[in-house]
Design a protein around this motif. Structure first.
Motif, PDB file in Angstrom:
ATOM      1  N   UNK A 191      94.546  50.971  34.011  1.00 57.33           N
ATOM      2  CA  UNK A 191      93.094  50.860  33.872  1.00 57.33           C
ATOM      3  C   UNK A 191      92.636  51.129  32.441  1.00 57.33           C
ATOM      4  N   UNK A 192      91.489  50.541  32.096  1.00 57.75           N
ATOM      5  CA  UNK A 192      90.897  50.736  30.779  1.00 57.75           C
ATOM      6  C   UNK A 192      89.396  50.941  30.976  1.00 57.75           C
ATOM      7  N   UNK A 193      88.916  52.107  30.561  1.00 57.17           N
ATOM      8  CA  UNK A 193      87.531  52.514  30.798  1.00 57.17           C
ATOM      9  C   UNK A 193      86.761  52.495  29.483  1.00 57.17           C
ATOM     10  N   UNK A 194      85.627  51.831  29.475  1.00 54.01           N
ATOM     11  CA  UNK A 194      84.781  51.766  28.277  1.00 54.01           C
ATOM     12  C   UNK A 194      83.432  52.391  28.595  1.00 54.01           C
ATOM     13  N   UNK A 195      83.062  53.401  27.804  1.00 52.91           N
ATOM     14  CA  UNK A 195      81.828  54.149  28.023  1.00 52.91           C
ATOM     15  C   UNK A 195      80.767  53.710  27.017  1.00 52.91           C
ATOM     16  N   UNK A 219      73.419  54.308  31.942  1.00 56.45           N
ATOM     17  CA  UNK A 219      74.490  54.023  31.005  1.00 56.45           C
ATOM     18  C   UNK A 219      75.630  53.326  31.737  1.00 56.45           C
ATOM     19  N   UNK A 220      76.199  52.321  31.093  1.00 56.05           N
ATOM     20  CA  UNK A 220      77.227  51.536  31.754  1.00 56.05           C
ATOM     21  C   UNK A 220      78.633  52.029  31.407  1.00 56.05           C
ATOM     22  N   UNK A 221      79.466  52.099  32.450  1.00 56.43           N
ATOM     23  CA  UNK A 221      80.899  52.341  32.290  1.00 56.43           C
ATOM     24  C   UNK A 221      81.623  51.117  32.832  1.00 56.43           C
ATOM     25  N   UNK A 222      82.350  50.419  31.957  1.00 57.54           N
ATOM     26  CA  UNK A 222      83.086  49.223  32.365  1.00 57.54           C
ATOM     27  C   UNK A 222      84.553  49.591  32.581  1.00 57.54           C
ATOM     28  N   UNK A 223      85.121  49.061  33.668  1.00 63.56           N
ATOM     29  CA  UNK A 223      86.500  49.389  34.010  1.00 63.56           C
ATOM     30  C   UNK A 223      87.297  48.103  34.201  1.00 63.56           C
TER      31      UNK A 223
END
Length: 235
Positions: free
Chosen positions: A181-185, A1-5
């Protein structure tokens, strides 16, 4: 699963957020199934290429904040960083344009060294007070994480890496990112800011649970025969 930061290497809370999510991942049972992808973002594209002010001078002169207020602000940030295990020296950190650093990070990502680049650049900026717009300094830091000195020069000359930076910034605008920061799960849930580890754990557990349901591990019926294993045993 990707977590984009989405992150900027001159943003103190991006470094703090990095450490907080790493704390969670170090204890997360399925951490090997998580892919972190760093995305470029610039807090202020108008920052100078040549350093003139440190954080204190910038906030006092350019933003008009009283010097004593600035000192308290920076000390609060330093204390927050310390709680995350980081050693900040904001009195040494100079305000510069981060665009070239982002180009190098984009190149490092193609070599599987995106996380190493982020970590080294954050430390260089917030702990060591390095000028992160200086190409010689960026080149030296790139070499430290394992990039070839001659090869990495394309990061500063090949437009594809500039375009990757721009694409990340455009994508951030498209999904409503206004700060980092902005984290997208898994493109389902997001966390804005350097929140405590517990907030990251909740988002990670929820998003990974849903991802795991959609991507179950294959269960195979195996018929065994003569073979060799990874330890070199053949029978």
């Amino acid at each position: 699963m990707k977590v984009e930061i989405w992150s900027d290497i001159i943003c103190p809370f991006c470094y703090i957020g990095k450490r907080n999510i790493e704390t969670v991942l170090s204890q997360f049972p399925e951490a090997k199934s998580i892919e972190i992808e760093w995305k470029s973002f610039q807090l202020d594209p108008t920052f100078p290429q040549i350093a003139t002010d440190n954080h204190e001078e910038y906030l006092a002169k350019r933003k008009g904040f009283p010097v004593e207020q600035v000192k308290v602000m920076l000390q609060n940030v330093t204390n927050t960083a310390k709680q995350a295990g980081l050693d900040f020296h904001l009195e040494q950190s100079v305000i510069v344009n981060s665009y070239n650093a982002h180009r190098l990070i984009q190149f490092a990502k193609t070599k599987g060294l995106g996380d190493e680049a982020e970590e080294r650049f954050f430390k260089a900026y917030f702990t060591e007070g390095k000028d992160m717009a200086n190409l010689e300094i960026l080149t030296a830091l790139g070499k430290e994480i394992g990039l070839d000195e001659e090869e990495l020069q394309v990061a500063f000359t090949d437009n594809q890496y500039a375009e990757k930076v721009n694409q990340d910034i455009d994508e951030a605008r498209a999904i409503g990112v206004t700060g980092v920061p902005f984290f997208v799960f898994d493109r389902k849930y997001a966390i804005s800011g350097a929140q405590p580890p517990q907030a990251f754990l909740q988002a990670l557990e929820k998003s990974f649970g849903e991802w795991q349901q959609q991507n179950p591990k294959a269960k195979l019926e195996v018929s065994n025969g003569e073979s060799c294993d990874v330890d070199g045993n053949c029978e």
